[in-house]
Design a protein around this motif. Structure first.
Motif, PDB file in Angstrom:
ATOM      1  N   LEU A 172       0.847  -1.192   0.000  1.00  0.00           N
ATOM      2  CA  LEU A 172       0.000   0.000   0.000  1.00  0.00           C
ATOM      3  C   LEU A 172       0.881   1.240   0.000  1.00  0.00           C
ATOM      4  CD1 LEU A 172      -2.282  -1.200   2.937  1.00  0.00           C
ATOM      5  CD2 LEU A 172      -2.670  -1.578   0.501  1.00  0.00           C
ATOM      6  N   LYS A 173       0.380   2.322  -0.586  1.00  0.00           N
ATOM      7  CA  LYS A 173       1.071   3.609  -0.576  1.00  0.00           C
ATOM      8  C   LYS A 173       0.149   4.640   0.057  1.00  0.00           C
ATOM      9  CE  LYS A 173       4.869   2.930  -3.097  1.00  0.00           C
ATOM     10  NZ  LYS A 173       6.188   3.416  -2.795  1.00  0.00           N
ATOM     11  N   THR A 174       0.669   5.397   1.020  1.00  0.00           N
ATOM     12  CA  THR A 174      -0.148   6.420   1.663  1.00  0.00           C
ATOM     13  C   THR A 174      -0.405   7.575   0.699  1.00  0.00           C
ATOM     14  OG1 THR A 174       1.829   7.441   2.602  1.00  0.00           O
ATOM     15  CG2 THR A 174       0.638   5.864   3.997  1.00  0.00           C
ATOM     16  N   ILE A 175      -1.599   8.154   0.828  1.00  0.00           N
ATOM     17  CA  ILE A 175      -2.023   9.257  -0.037  1.00  0.00           C
ATOM     18  C   ILE A 175      -2.831  10.260   0.793  1.00  0.00           C
ATOM     19  CG2 ILE A 175      -2.066   7.871  -2.153  1.00  0.00           C
ATOM     20  CD1 ILE A 175      -5.130   7.720  -1.842  1.00  0.00           C
ATOM     21  N   ASP A 176      -3.015  11.456   0.251  1.00  0.00           N
ATOM     22  CA  ASP A 176      -3.904  12.476   0.831  1.00  0.00           C
ATOM     23  C   ASP A 176      -3.624  12.767   2.310  1.00  0.00           C
ATOM     24  OD1 ASP A 176      -5.162  12.531  -1.652  1.00  0.00           O
ATOM     25  OD2 ASP A 176      -6.715  11.118  -1.043  1.00  0.00           O
TER      26      ASP A 176
END
Length: 114
Positions: A27-31
């Protein structure tokens, strides 16, 4: 930092563990409120058989997808790539390195603020 983050599914691998098959999600963190927290990689495993199967169901729910049960096909798993979900993280000490590491504690369907 331990918190709840928005993340996008970047990739997934099918793996065989000592007790069950599982999916290894990247997973990649966003926002994120703090821009420095964006694009951070998190890993999360969901068993796809046995007693841990509920983790996979919860993961799908957090992604806004309903899994109806039955065989988990590669096509279904691949259809989840790019979807977004909220993950609650925690910090633990890696026993091999002695360094702090961030872990996905659980996937959550909704949060009030990120």
């Amino acid at each position: 930092m331990p918190d709840v983050y928005r993340a996008r599914i970047d990739s997934v691998q099918h793996k065989q563990g000592p007790k069950a098959q599982y999916l290894g999600w990247r997973l990649k963190t966003i926002d994120c409120v703090d821009p420095d927290d964006n694009d951070y990689t998190l890993f999360f495993n969901t068993p796809i058989e046995g007693r841990g199967l509920g983790m996979f169901t919860d993961f799908c729910t957090a992604c806004g997808v309903r899994w109806e049960g039955g065989v988990i096909t590669p096509d279904f798993v691949n259809s989840l790539k790019g979807l977004e979900l909220n993950v609650e993280t925690s910090i633990t000490v890696n026993p091999n390195t002695g360094k702090d590491q961030t872990n996905v504690k659980k996937c959550v369907a909704q949060i009030d603020a990120v």
